[in-house]
Scaffold this active site. Structure first.
Site, PDB file in Angstrom:
ATOM      1  N   HIS A 149       0.897  -1.118   0.480  1.00 52.30           N
ATOM      2  CA  HIS A 149      -0.002  -0.565  -0.242  1.00 52.30           C
ATOM      3  C   HIS A 149       0.548   1.300   0.039  1.00 52.30           C
ATOM      4  O   HIS A 149       0.304   2.086   0.632  1.00 52.30           O
ATOM      5  CB  HIS A 149      -0.908   0.138   1.039  1.00 52.30           C
ATOM      6  CG  HIS A 149      -1.416  -1.631   1.520  1.00 52.30           C
ATOM      7  ND1 HIS A 149      -0.570  -2.278   2.477  1.00 52.30           N
ATOM      8  CD2 HIS A 149      -2.289  -1.675   0.727  1.00 52.30           C
ATOM      9  CE1 HIS A 149      -2.027  -3.498   2.153  1.00 52.30           C
ATOM     10  NE2 HIS A 149      -2.921  -3.089   1.913  1.00 52.30           N
TER      11      HIS A 149
HETATM   12  S1  FES Z   1       1.964  -0.320   3.227  1.00 47.94           S
HETATM   13 FE1  FES Z   1       0.346  -1.865   3.832  1.00 47.94          FE
HETATM   14  S2  FES Z   1       1.750  -3.726   4.178  1.00 47.94           S
HETATM   15 FE2  FES Z   1       2.804  -1.949   3.852  1.00 47.94          FE
END
Ligand code: FES
Ligand code: HEM
Lengths: 184, 412
Positions: A149
């Site tokens: 993410h």
């Molecule tokens: S940014 Fe969501 S798990 Fe690493």
């Protein structure tokens, strides 16, 4: 009980409060007993003794050149061991005064500045960030980038950008000699 | 239990002691059903059919599956290559899961369209949501069992959601894992629970049908049955119609099983789990995608509430809000047929869910992040603003006097 007249007419408040007492104490004992019986089942799901026993890992640092990193397994999780360059260290200490989400000075995250040892598990939802291998993206701050993410970590493993709330944690470790460490 | 009569002495002997035949007669044969149900009313029985398929195929898979991290992946590959018809049983199970969700989503949107969640069907609706939650848990647990890359990383990401809760979060995650990461203890308990939950679902389905038979089916007009003329017996009218539906459904289902068995899957799950390497793009199974999009659309810490906790709370709230729908919808009229404005918002909401699903399956990049945030806002606005206001502001069309009156008028 033989006298059915008093049974039919529980008018005496005395008898009633005695019944209430019996009722509530039965419920209380039953509830505590049920909870006590439940606990072994819940606790059986926590890490077992053998799982806990596998909790140290030894690492030989001798072959890791400055700028290189290796990933070792500790408690089933990846641990990043990075041999930091002078620039990495300079960048990390300079950023001590930058805007940090999870404020920590670089000096408190290392035992020897050239060795950064952090658990390689993104503090957002647990992916393994990229940045260990030569061709990997290292994010905007020269450390690691989590592709899941989009979290960016700096050369001290601190969270700088993206959804993760915390820095990559530093596991408990100690130098067992100049070039070996024991994690855990 | 009036109508049951038999000349068979054995059957009546048994029935007097355990009224199983009377019950069948009462609830599957005579059971008065609205005469005007359309095909959207087929999806409940279809879902029950798929549940049975899942139980049967699952039980046979277990005969060849090993729930140890060092064996699980290979045991599934062995099912695919060596076990007689193993490929068929596994593909039925794998695609059956997707079918189950397709059917249940249609079933749920049917309820939204025809207002079937309104009084007196609130409890029926609640039990349905609980079934849906249990299905989501079962699907998630099952997806972990083949122990591929998506299994492992899906399990990691989803269990880590619980770490968002303050104070107790990390202890909950350790308890779920039985260790310090998703590992063998995790796989074993997931297997145990994956076997258990479908049977819990069967129990819930019994309660669901019990509630249904207490309040009776809603229908496309949304007016209650008032007399004999409004209903027909379940058998043979709807037994036949449901069977016909199963026939059509099987064609759809088996087309995937035979010709596109991995259509709903992720190729990465044919790579054995590797705890050291996260695949570049991890996505959950398609049926969770709208909720995954909601989870990811919270990117900024608000005051002391971290973005991660906001996302997790919003994701759970997105489902829990359904429990309150019977009261959030203030309109007295059930069917969207008589609610011209709600009808448009219904379609908008459906589109919103599809958009969220699309965004949830893509990497978190602009402009999708913003689209996902708008979609999330609209999702909650639909329930919290549009539904309550619409019931007050909209002028519904006049309702027919009864089902039979409307049906006969249409015929004329
Ligand atoms: S940014 Fe969501 S798990 Fe690493
Ligand atoms: C509500 C019903 C069920 C649902 C939604 C469901 C869902 C799933 C899913 C999505 C998978 C992963 C398939 C894959 O990608 O390989 C799976 C695997 C599995 N399930 Fe189920 N399942 C259900 C019922 C059952 C039951 C009742 C059993 C056992 C009695 C069972 C046993 C298994 C086994 C052994 C596997 C691993 C083999 C495989 O991956 O194909 N399932 N399940």
């Amino acid at each position: 009980m033989a006298d059915s007249a008093t049974h039919a007419q529980p008018s005496s408040t005395d008898g009633q409060s005695r019944r209430d007492f019996l009722l509530y104490s039965t419920i209380a004992v039953g509830a505590v007993g049920t909870a006590a019986a439940l606990w072994p089942f819940v606790h059986s799901m926590n890490p077992a003794a053998d799982t806990l026993a596998l909790s140290t890992t030894d690492v030989d640092l001798a072959a890791i050149q400055p700028g290189q990193a290796i990933t070792v397994v500790w408690q089933g999780k990846p641990v990043f061991v990075r041999h930091r360059t002078e620039e990495d260290i300079a960048l990390a200490t300079k950023d001590d005064s930058a805007e940090l989400r999870d404020k920590m000075a670089d000096a408190t995250r290392v035992q020897k500045p050239e060795w950064l040892i952090v658990v390689g598990v993104c503090t957002h939802l647990g992916c393994v960030p990229l940045g260990q291998k030569a061709g990997d993206p290292k994010g905007d701050f020269g450390g690691w980038f989590c592709p899941c993410h989009g979290s960016h970590y700096d050369t001290s493993g601190r969270i700088r950008k993206g959804p993760a709330p915390l820095n990559l944690p530093v596991p408990k470790y100690s130098f067992t000699s100049d070039t070996t460490i024991r994690i855990g | 239990m009036s109508g049951f009569q038999t000349n068979n002495k054995v059957i009546s002997w048994l029935d007097e002691r355990l009224p199983i035949f009377s019950m069948m007669q009462h609830s599957a044969i005579e059971y008065p059903t609205p005469r005007n149900l359309n095909y959207w009313w087929n999806f409940g029985s279809l879902a029950a059919f798929v549940l049975v398929v899942m139980l049967l195929t699952g039980i046979f898979l277990v005969m060849n599956y090993s729930s140890h991290t060092s064996l699980a992946f290979d045991s599934v590959e062995r099912i695919m290559r060596d076990v007689n018809y193993g490929w068929l049983i596994r593909y039925l199970h794998m695609n059956g899961a997707s079918m189950f969700f397709i059917l249940v989503y249609i079933h749920m949107f049917r309820n939204l369209y025809y207002g079937s969640y309104k009084a007196p069907r609130e409890v029926l609706w609640w039990v349905g949501i609980i079934i849906y939650l249990a299905m989501m848990a079962t699907g998630f647990l099952g997806y972990v069992l083949p122990w591929g890359q998506m299994s492992f990383w899906g399990a990691t990401v989803i269990t880590n959601l619980f770490s968002a809760f303050p104070v107790v979060g990390q202890s909950i995650v350790t308890l779920l894992w039985g260790g310090f990461s998703v590992d063998n203890p995790t796989l074993n308990r997931f297997f145990s629970l994956h076997y258990l939950l479908p049977f819990v679902i069967v129990g819930l389905v019994v309660v669901h049908v019990w509630a249904l038979h207490t309040v009776r089916s809603n229908n496309p007009l949304g007016v209650e049955m008032k007399g004999e003329a409004d209903s027909i017996p379940f058998h043979p009218y709807y037994t036949i119609k449901d069977l016909f539906g199963i026939g059509l459904f099987l064609m759809f289902f088996l087309a995937f099983v035979f010709w596109a068995p991995n259509f709903f899957g992720e190729p990465d799950n044919y790579i054995p789990a590797n705890p050291m390497v996260t695949p570049p793009h991890i996505v959950p199974e398609w049926y969770y995608l709208p909720f995954y999009a909601i989870l990811r659309s919270f990117t900024m810490d608000l005051w002391i509430i971290p973005a991660k906790l906001q996302g997790v709370v919003a994701m759970f709230a997105a489902i829990l809000i359904l429990f309150f729908l019977p009261w959030l919808d203030t309109s007295k009229v059930r069917s969207a047929k008589f609610r011209p404005i709600y009808r448009q918002f219904f379609w908008l909401f459906l589109v919103d869910c599809l958009v969220l699903g699309y965004v949830g399956g893509k990497p978190a990049e602009e402009p999708l992040v913003t689209i996902g945030q708008l979609g999330t806002a609209y999702y909650f606005a639909h329930f919290l603003i549009i539904m309550p206001l619409l019931g007050k502001l909209e002028k519904p069309k006049p309702l027919p006097a009864s089902i039979s009156a409307a049906v006969l008028k249409e015929k004329a």
